[in-house]
Write a protein that holds these residues in place. Structure first.
Motif, PDB file in Angstrom:
ATOM      1  N   ALA A  78       0.828  -1.202   0.000  1.00  0.00           N
ATOM      2  CA  ALA A  78       0.000   0.000   0.000  1.00  0.00           C
ATOM      3  C   ALA A  78       0.866   1.258   0.000  1.00  0.00           C
ATOM      4  N   ALA A  79       1.943   1.243   0.755  1.00  0.00           N
ATOM      5  CA  ALA A  79       2.826   2.405   0.807  1.00  0.00           C
ATOM      6  C   ALA A  79       3.397   2.701  -0.578  1.00  0.00           C
ATOM      7  N   THR A  80       3.764   1.680  -1.305  1.00  0.00           N
ATOM      8  CA  THR A  80       4.295   1.859  -2.662  1.00  0.00           C
ATOM      9  C   THR A  80       3.221   2.408  -3.591  1.00  0.00           C
ATOM     10  N   VAL A  81       2.021   1.836  -3.534  1.00  0.00           N
ATOM     11  CA  VAL A  81       0.922   2.294  -4.392  1.00  0.00           C
ATOM     12  C   VAL A  81       0.582   3.752  -4.082  1.00  0.00           C
ATOM     13  N   ILE A  82       0.538   4.106  -2.815  1.00  0.00           N
ATOM     14  CA  ILE A  82       0.221   5.483  -2.428  1.00  0.00           C
ATOM     15  C   ILE A  82       1.288   6.434  -2.950  1.00  0.00           C
ATOM     16  N   ARG A  83       2.564   6.090  -2.765  1.00  0.00           N
ATOM     17  CA  ARG A  83       3.643   6.954  -3.260  1.00  0.00           C
ATOM     18  C   ARG A  83       3.538   7.155  -4.763  1.00  0.00           C
ATOM     19  N   GLU A  84       3.324   6.062  -5.500  1.00  0.00           N
ATOM     20  CA  GLU A  84       3.233   6.153  -6.961  1.00  0.00           C
ATOM     21  C   GLU A  84       2.016   6.976  -7.392  1.00  0.00           C
ATOM     22  N   THR A  85       0.895   6.776  -6.737  1.00  0.00           N
ATOM     23  CA  THR A  85      -0.324   7.511  -7.072  1.00  0.00           C
ATOM     24  C   THR A  85      -0.153   9.005  -6.793  1.00  0.00           C
ATOM     25  N   LEU A  86       0.471   9.330  -5.689  1.00  0.00           N
ATOM     26  CA  LEU A  86       0.582  10.728  -5.292  1.00  0.00           C
ATOM     27  C   LEU A  86       1.635  11.505  -6.078  1.00  0.00           C
ATOM     28  N   GLU A  87       2.480  10.822  -6.842  1.00  0.00           N
ATOM     29  CA  GLU A  87       3.419  11.533  -7.715  1.00  0.00           C
ATOM     30  C   GLU A  87       2.641  12.425  -8.680  1.00  0.00           C
ATOM     31  N   ALA A  88       1.584  11.872  -9.276  1.00  0.00           N
ATOM     32  CA  ALA A  88       0.770  12.650 -10.221  1.00  0.00           C
ATOM     33  C   ALA A  88      -0.001  13.756  -9.502  1.00  0.00           C
ATOM     34  N   THR A  89      -0.438  13.490  -8.286  1.00  0.00           N
ATOM     35  CA  THR A  89      -1.158  14.505  -7.509  1.00  0.00           C
ATOM     36  C   THR A  89      -0.235  15.685  -7.232  1.00  0.00           C
ATOM     37  N   ARG A  90       0.955  15.378  -6.792  1.00  0.00           N
ATOM     38  CA  ARG A  90       1.925  16.424  -6.450  1.00  0.00           C
ATOM     39  C   ARG A  90       2.262  17.286  -7.671  1.00  0.00           C
ATOM     40  N   ALA A  91       2.290  16.664  -8.847  1.00  0.00           N
ATOM     41  CA  ALA A  91       2.658  17.373 -10.074  1.00  0.00           C
ATOM     42  C   ALA A  91       1.496  18.134 -10.705  1.00  0.00           C
ATOM     43  N   TRP A  92       0.278  17.929 -10.224  1.00  0.00           N
ATOM     44  CA  TRP A  92      -0.894  18.552 -10.846  1.00  0.00           C
ATOM     45  C   TRP A  92      -0.877  20.061 -10.596  1.00  0.00           C
ATOM     46  N   PRO A  93      -1.196  20.865 -11.636  1.00  0.00           N
ATOM     47  CA  PRO A  93      -1.240  22.320 -11.450  1.00  0.00           C
ATOM     48  C   PRO A  93      -2.189  22.710 -10.311  1.00  0.00           C
ATOM     49  N   GLY A  94      -1.695  23.566  -9.443  1.00  0.00           N
ATOM     50  CA  GLY A  94      -2.495  24.031  -8.309  1.00  0.00           C
ATOM     51  C   GLY A  94      -2.261  23.264  -7.029  1.00  0.00           C
ATOM     52  N   ASN A  95      -1.580  22.100  -7.107  1.00  0.00           N
ATOM     53  CA  ASN A  95      -1.283  21.368  -5.873  1.00  0.00           C
ATOM     54  C   ASN A  95      -0.146  22.090  -5.167  1.00  0.00           C
ATOM     55  N   GLU A  96      -0.384  22.448  -3.921  1.00  0.00           N
ATOM     56  CA  GLU A  96       0.609  23.192  -3.143  1.00  0.00           C
ATOM     57  C   GLU A  96       1.295  22.331  -2.092  1.00  0.00           C
ATOM     58  N   ALA A 106     -10.580  20.015 -10.961  1.00  0.00           N
ATOM     59  CA  ALA A 106     -10.001  19.597 -12.245  1.00  0.00           C
ATOM     60  C   ALA A 106      -9.183  18.323 -12.069  1.00  0.00           C
ATOM     61  N   TYR A 107      -8.418  18.271 -10.998  1.00  0.00           N
ATOM     62  CA  TYR A 107      -7.630  17.074 -10.698  1.00  0.00           C
ATOM     63  C   TYR A 107      -8.553  15.870 -10.459  1.00  0.00           C
ATOM     64  N   ALA A 108      -9.591  16.037  -9.655  1.00  0.00           N
ATOM     65  CA  ALA A 108     -10.515  14.938  -9.343  1.00  0.00           C
ATOM     66  C   ALA A 108     -11.202  14.442 -10.608  1.00  0.00           C
ATOM     67  N   ALA A 109     -11.569  15.349 -11.505  1.00  0.00           N
ATOM     68  CA  ALA A 109     -12.190  14.944 -12.771  1.00  0.00           C
ATOM     69  C   ALA A 109     -11.205  14.137 -13.611  1.00  0.00           C
ATOM     70  N   TRP A 110      -9.952  14.546 -13.630  1.00  0.00           N
ATOM     71  CA  TRP A 110      -8.921  13.815 -14.373  1.00  0.00           C
ATOM     72  C   TRP A 110      -8.752  12.398 -13.822  1.00  0.00           C
ATOM     73  N   ARG A 111      -8.842  12.247 -12.512  1.00  0.00           N
ATOM     74  CA  ARG A 111      -8.683  10.922 -11.899  1.00  0.00           C
ATOM     75  C   ARG A 111      -9.773   9.950 -12.359  1.00  0.00           C
ATOM     76  N   LEU A 112     -10.880  10.442 -12.869  1.00  0.00           N
ATOM     77  CA  LEU A 112     -11.972   9.591 -13.344  1.00  0.00           C
ATOM     78  C   LEU A 112     -11.798   9.175 -14.807  1.00  0.00           C
ATOM     79  N   THR A 113     -10.747   9.673 -15.447  1.00  0.00           N
ATOM     80  CA  THR A 113     -10.490   9.321 -16.845  1.00  0.00           C
ATOM     81  C   THR A 113      -9.522   8.142 -16.908  1.00  0.00           C
ATOM     82  N   PRO A 114      -9.435   7.472 -18.060  1.00  0.00           N
ATOM     83  CA  PRO A 114      -8.454   6.383 -18.199  1.00  0.00           C
ATOM     84  C   PRO A 114      -7.017   6.854 -17.945  1.00  0.00           C
ATOM     85  N   GLU A 115      -6.682   8.074 -18.344  1.00  0.00           N
ATOM     86  CA  GLU A 115      -5.328   8.601 -18.126  1.00  0.00           C
ATOM     87  C   GLU A 115      -5.044   8.841 -16.648  1.00  0.00           C
TER      88      GLU A 115
END
Length: 100
Positions: free
Chosen positions: A19-37, A65-74
């Motif tokens: 789970a720790a690995t999955v969370i780290r990998e998932t949050l890489e995209a979150t951290r990089a999303w425009p507006g994430n502080e 915008a980020y949450a909507a993106w998470r619902l897409t295949p990308e």
């Protein structure tokens, strides 16, 4: 105005290392999303399988915008594979002023 998001996850207790690995990998995209502080993951002292992802966003629109993106295949992620209950998301965008 800054928006704070809490995403509470109940993880599969038998898969915490994975789970720790999955969370780290998932949050890489979150951290990089425009507006994430910023973001962090806090762990419940009494139940290490219960975690809260604390996200800080420049605005609610940025988070939306980020949450909507998470619902897409990308934007798909693997969190569903490691959680045992539906995540609970709470968004905080209003504050009570503490100075008079």
């Amino acid at each position: 105005m800054t928006t704070i998001v809490h995403l509470e996850l109940q993880l599969d207790a038998g898969r915490l290392e994975e789970a720790a690995t999955v969370i780290r990998e998932t949050l890489e995209a979150t951290r990089a999303w425009p507006g994430n502080e910023g973001l962090e993951v806090i762990v419940d002292d009494a139940d290490p399988a219960r975690v809260v992802v604390v996200e800080q966003w420049a605005s609610t629109a940025d988070h939306d915008a980020y949450a909507a993106w998470r619902l897409t295949p990308e934007g798909a992620h693997q969190l569903a594979e490691i959680v045992v209950a539906r995540p609970v998301k709470t968004i905080y965008s209003r504050r009570i002023p503490l100075d008079s």
